[in-house]
Design an enzyme around this catalytic site. Structure first.
Site, PDB file in Angstrom:
ATOM      1  N   TYR A 159      64.708  42.218 -23.462  1.00 12.72           N
ATOM      2  CA  TYR A 159      63.239  42.685 -23.818  1.00 12.72           C
ATOM      3  C   TYR A 159      62.564  41.342 -24.572  1.00 12.72           C
ATOM      4  CZ  TYR A 159      63.834  43.282 -28.936  1.00 12.72           C
ATOM      5  OH  TYR A 159      63.818  43.204 -30.054  1.00 12.72           O
ATOM      6  N   TYR A 201      58.480  45.175 -19.464  1.00 12.55           N
ATOM      7  CA  TYR A 201      60.101  46.602 -20.209  1.00 12.55           C
ATOM      8  C   TYR A 201      59.753  47.589 -20.065  1.00 12.55           C
ATOM      9  CZ  TYR A 201      63.022  47.205 -23.741  1.00 12.55           C
ATOM     10  OH  TYR A 201      64.268  48.183 -24.896  1.00 12.55           O
TER      11      TYR A 201
END
Length: 248
Positions: free
Chosen positions: A94, A155
């Site tokens: 991420y 994400y």
């Protein structure tokens, strides 16, 4: 507890952060643990450390985005162990990016790890689980799915895809004695979070019903439970472990 005696567990991204904690917990409860990680040196170190506690371990270098690497993982495990009983799909990446600055390449890179990686490893491992008639698969999603965190569209979308994948595969594999569930952690105080997202700690607590930051040990119990036979009649579910930030 020794809930995983005579069980073999694979943890992807198992060498560091939450993955390392999952590996250690499963080993503590009796599992032979395969620490699979892109960082081969860290995988070796984590496996060696866990083995000092008496567990049987195997370190494997794994790129979850590479089908050959995934096939090699399964082959190495098959050479060493008779079964694969537990899979924790933890490997993920991420980073923060505003929508206007997010490139298609970045979007695809993140999806390659978080979504395609989960698919590739699950597909390869499930083939062996189906032959054995037993399996526990736990996919790691994220609490951001439920709050729509800003500057994390890529994400959040990837982790929502993991939950959809979990539900569909749970239905498909149930007849083979395999359960498939997801865990969605909130903001957990891992080393990386402490280093990169320290500013977000107070914000996270403010959104939670339980007013303290999540620690690594708060998450491992949920994963171990879903990977155990205590959860034999639970499948296709997502378990939020976020201090009550979301209750849906």
């Amino acid at each position: 507890m020794r809930r995983f005696e005579n069980r073999v567990a694979i943890v992807t991204g198992g060498a560091q952060g939450l993955g390392r904690a999952y590996s250690a917990r499963l080993a503590q409860e009796g599992a032979a643990v395969v620490v699979a990680d892109l960082d081969a040196d860290r995988a070796d170190a984590t496996a060696e450390e866990i083995a000092h506690g008496g567990a049987e371990t195997l370190a494997v270098a794994l790129d979850v985005t590479d089908q050959r690497s995934v096939a090699d993982l399964v082959a190495q495990v098959a050479d060493r162990f008779p079964t694969i009983d537990v899979l924790v799909n933890n490997a993920g990446v991420y980073w923060h990016r505003e929508l206007a600055d997010l490139t298609l390449g970045e979007w695809r890179q993140l999806f390659a790890v978080n979504v395609e990686g989960t698919f590739l490893v699950t597909q390869a491992v499930a083939a062996r689980m189906c032959k054995a008639g037993y399996g526990r698969i736990v996919n790691i999603s994220s609490g951001v799915v439920w709050i729509g965190a800003p500057i994390q569209a890529h994400y959040t979308a990837s982790k929502a895809a993991v939950i959809g994948f979990t539900r569909s595969v749970a239905n498909e594999l149930a007849e083979h004695g395999i359960t498939v569930n997801a865990v969605s952690p909130g903001l957990v105080l891992t080393e990386r979070v402490e280093r990169e997202l320290a500013h977000a700690k107070e914000e996270a607590v403010a959104l939670q019903a339980i007013k303290r930051n999540l620690r690594v040990e708060d998450i491992v119990g949920a994963v171990a439970f879903l990977a155990s036979d205590e959860a034999a009649m639970i499948t296709g579910q997502n378990l939020n472990v976020d201090g009550g930030q979301s209750m849906g």
